[in-house]
Design a protein around this motif. Sequence first.
Motif, PDB file in Angstrom:
ATOM      1  N   MET A  12       0.842  -1.182   0.000  1.00  0.00           N
ATOM      2  CA  MET A  12       0.000   0.000   0.000  1.00  0.00           C
ATOM      3  C   MET A  12       0.883   1.239   0.000  1.00  0.00           C
ATOM      4  O   MET A  12       1.673   1.437   0.938  1.00  0.00           O
ATOM      5  N   ASN A  13       0.769   2.025  -1.062  1.00  0.00           N
ATOM      6  CA  ASN A  13       1.515   3.288  -1.175  1.00  0.00           C
ATOM      7  C   ASN A  13       2.996   3.144  -0.839  1.00  0.00           C
ATOM      8  O   ASN A  13       3.556   3.956  -0.099  1.00  0.00           O
ATOM      9  N   GLY A  14       3.596   2.120  -1.357  1.00  0.00           N
ATOM     10  CA  GLY A  14       5.054   2.017  -1.258  1.00  0.00           C
ATOM     11  C   GLY A  14       5.602   1.113  -0.178  1.00  0.00           C
ATOM     12  O   GLY A  14       6.808   0.887  -0.127  1.00  0.00           O
ATOM     13  N   SER A  15       4.716   0.599   0.718  1.00  0.00           N
ATOM     14  CA  SER A  15       5.265  -0.332   1.707  1.00  0.00           C
ATOM     15  C   SER A  15       4.297  -1.489   1.953  1.00  0.00           C
ATOM     16  O   SER A  15       3.122  -1.418   1.584  1.00  0.00           O
ATOM     17  N   PHE A  16       4.815  -2.508   2.592  1.00  0.00           N
ATOM     18  CA  PHE A  16       3.987  -3.676   2.902  1.00  0.00           C
ATOM     19  C   PHE A  16       3.355  -3.489   4.267  1.00  0.00           C
ATOM     20  O   PHE A  16       4.060  -3.202   5.232  1.00  0.00           O
ATOM     21  N   VAL A  17       2.031  -3.609   4.327  1.00  0.00           N
ATOM     22  CA  VAL A  17       1.343  -3.457   5.613  1.00  0.00           C
ATOM     23  C   VAL A  17       0.599  -4.763   5.918  1.00  0.00           C
ATOM     24  O   VAL A  17       0.219  -5.491   4.996  1.00  0.00           O
ATOM     25  N   GLU A  53       1.537  -5.818 -19.375  1.00  0.00           N
ATOM     26  CA  GLU A  53       0.310  -5.382 -20.059  1.00  0.00           C
ATOM     27  C   GLU A  53      -0.739  -4.916 -19.043  1.00  0.00           C
ATOM     28  O   GLU A  53      -1.409  -3.914 -19.244  1.00  0.00           O
ATOM     29  N   HIS A  54      -0.867  -5.673 -17.950  1.00  0.00           N
ATOM     30  CA  HIS A  54      -1.840  -5.294 -16.913  1.00  0.00           C
ATOM     31  C   HIS A  54      -1.442  -3.975 -16.248  1.00  0.00           C
ATOM     32  O   HIS A  54      -2.281  -3.106 -16.016  1.00  0.00           O
ATOM     33  N   THR A  55      -0.148  -3.856 -15.934  1.00  0.00           N
ATOM     34  CA  THR A  55       0.326  -2.628 -15.288  1.00  0.00           C
ATOM     35  C   THR A  55       0.118  -1.429 -16.204  1.00  0.00           C
ATOM     36  O   THR A  55      -0.340  -0.366 -15.761  1.00  0.00           O
ATOM     37  N   ASP A  56       0.442  -1.605 -17.485  1.00  0.00           N
ATOM     38  CA  ASP A  56       0.239  -0.512 -18.444  1.00  0.00           C
ATOM     39  C   ASP A  56      -1.243  -0.134 -18.522  1.00  0.00           C
ATOM     40  O   ASP A  56      -1.580   1.041 -18.614  1.00  0.00           O
ATOM     41  N   ALA A  73       5.696   1.929 -14.028  1.00  0.00           N
ATOM     42  CA  ALA A  73       5.348   0.533 -14.323  1.00  0.00           C
ATOM     43  C   ALA A  73       6.386  -0.407 -13.723  1.00  0.00           C
ATOM     44  O   ALA A  73       6.039  -1.459 -13.176  1.00  0.00           O
ATOM     45  N   ASP A  74       7.658  -0.019 -13.778  1.00  0.00           N
ATOM     46  CA  ASP A  74       8.718  -0.866 -13.188  1.00  0.00           C
ATOM     47  C   ASP A  74       8.512  -1.017 -11.681  1.00  0.00           C
ATOM     48  O   ASP A  74       8.681  -2.116 -11.132  1.00  0.00           O
ATOM     49  N   GLU A  75       8.155   0.082 -11.014  1.00  0.00           N
ATOM     50  CA  GLU A  75       7.951   0.019  -9.558  1.00  0.00           C
ATOM     51  C   GLU A  75       6.745  -0.855  -9.207  1.00  0.00           C
ATOM     52  O   GLU A  75       6.779  -1.633  -8.245  1.00  0.00           O
ATOM     53  N   ALA A  79       6.870  -4.321  -7.135  1.00  0.00           N
ATOM     54  CA  ALA A  79       6.069  -4.485  -5.913  1.00  0.00           C
ATOM     55  C   ALA A  79       5.213  -5.750  -6.014  1.00  0.00           C
ATOM     56  O   ALA A  79       5.053  -6.486  -5.036  1.00  0.00           O
ATOM     57  N   THR A  80       4.670  -6.008  -7.205  1.00  0.00           N
ATOM     58  CA  THR A  80       3.830  -7.192  -7.413  1.00  0.00           C
ATOM     59  C   THR A  80       4.631  -8.475  -7.210  1.00  0.00           C
ATOM     60  O   THR A  80       4.206  -9.402  -6.516  1.00  0.00           O
ATOM     61  N   THR A  81       5.802  -8.492  -7.805  1.00  0.00           N
ATOM     62  CA  THR A  81       6.671  -9.673  -7.711  1.00  0.00           C
ATOM     63  C   THR A  81       7.096  -9.908  -6.260  1.00  0.00           C
ATOM     64  O   THR A  81       7.069 -11.040  -5.763  1.00  0.00           O
ATOM     65  N   GLU A  82       7.452  -8.815  -5.577  1.00  0.00           N
ATOM     66  CA  GLU A  82       7.876  -8.905  -4.174  1.00  0.00           C
ATOM     67  C   GLU A  82       6.711  -9.382  -3.282  1.00  0.00           C
ATOM     68  O   GLU A  82       6.891 -10.208  -2.384  1.00  0.00           O
ATOM     69  N   LEU A  83       5.517  -8.866  -3.574  1.00  0.00           N
ATOM     70  CA  LEU A  83       4.327  -9.262  -2.796  1.00  0.00           C
ATOM     71  C   LEU A  83       4.080 -10.770  -2.917  1.00  0.00           C
ATOM     72  O   LEU A  83       3.832 -11.450  -1.916  1.00  0.00           O
ATOM     73  N   LEU A  84       4.160 -11.272  -4.136  1.00  0.00           N
ATOM     74  CA  LEU A  84       3.942 -12.716  -4.345  1.00  0.00           C
ATOM     75  C   LEU A  84       4.946 -13.539  -3.549  1.00  0.00           C
ATOM     76  O   LEU A  84       4.598 -14.551  -2.946  1.00  0.00           O
ATOM     77  N   LYS A  85       6.183 -13.069  -3.544  1.00  0.00           N
ATOM     78  CA  LYS A  85       7.247 -13.759  -2.825  1.00  0.00           C
ATOM     79  C   LYS A  85       6.963 -13.745  -1.321  1.00  0.00           C
ATOM     80  O   LYS A  85       7.029 -14.774  -0.655  1.00  0.00           O
ATOM     81  N   ARG A  86       6.611 -12.551  -0.810  1.00  0.00           N
ATOM     82  CA  ARG A  86       6.338 -12.434   0.625  1.00  0.00           C
ATOM     83  C   ARG A  86       5.128 -13.241   1.044  1.00  0.00           C
ATOM     84  O   ARG A  86       5.069 -13.774   2.156  1.00  0.00           O
TER      85      ARG A  86
END
Length: 293
Positions: A12-17, A53-56, A73-75, A79-86
């Motif tokens: 959420m807005n740049g960090s994991f909550v 494509e989804h991010t765009d 889009a890179d950020e 964040a999506t990739t990191e979230l899945l990992k976490r």
Amino acid sequence: VPFDQLDGEIWMNGSFVPWKDAKIHVLTHGLHYASSVFEGERAYGGEVFKLREHTDRLIESGRILGFEIPYSADEIDAATTELLKRQGFADAYIRPIAWRGSEMMGVSAQKNRINVAIAAWVWPSYFDPEQRMKGIRLDLAQYRRPDPMTAPSRAKAAGLYMICTISKHAAEAKGYADAMMLDWRGRVAEATGANIFFVKDGAIHTPDPDCFLNGITRQTVIGLARRRGIEVIERAIMPEELSGFSECFICGTAAEVTPVAEIADWRFTPGDITRRLVEDYAAEVQPKRAAAE
Ligand code: PMP
């Protein structure tokens, strides 16, 4: 367990909550005036299918509503990739959302912050798995997809889902899985959260996406069909024509490729073309890295 009480984290807005703490104020503009856009994505084997494509599309949906999402889009992808990992998910559904915040109240929202959140959860099948391969049953929706002069139909905007929820609830109340919506001209449009396809004499017919989402799954399925040498015709389809189609299926990120057996009084029999595309799509979404290694 209520959905807002799950374990895990939300970006959420740049960090994991913590999942339970990912909250907003009741005077959020997005809630009052539908100034909100979102995406629906699926990860398979730890990789999000067509993530960029989804991010765009998320960023473009925001632009259509007149706001700039404050992340690149890179950020968002990172964040999506990191979230899945976490979250420890290999196969999951991902929901990014961007909305105008609660700094001002009123239709005008010039000072409202643009918020962004990404949540992921395990959502194996959008429709009842038992019904799924036999073909689901659709009702005909009361509401129609609006004229693009009436609503920003190219945006995946929350406001456009008001008529979808009403239509889906009405269909479910009658025992149907979902509803097929016509467009403002009375042409066949789509289901409440998926695009629609028909089969006739070995060819696929699907409506022109001129007033609803040209789904990423839709485009993928058209490519898969053509790769198989199946003709795909994108054109205006009137409901009276439905009696002339032998097969019908819907497709979307959540629905994947789902055969349809009934739409109101029309009947279809899931056949070879539908089955082949269900299988081809299932193969297509798997991460390609295994083959490269
Ligand atoms: N139409 C609507 C109304 C949808 O909600 C969706 C799902 N996002 C689609 C079509 C299919 O889009 P996609 O294949 O990009 O998920």
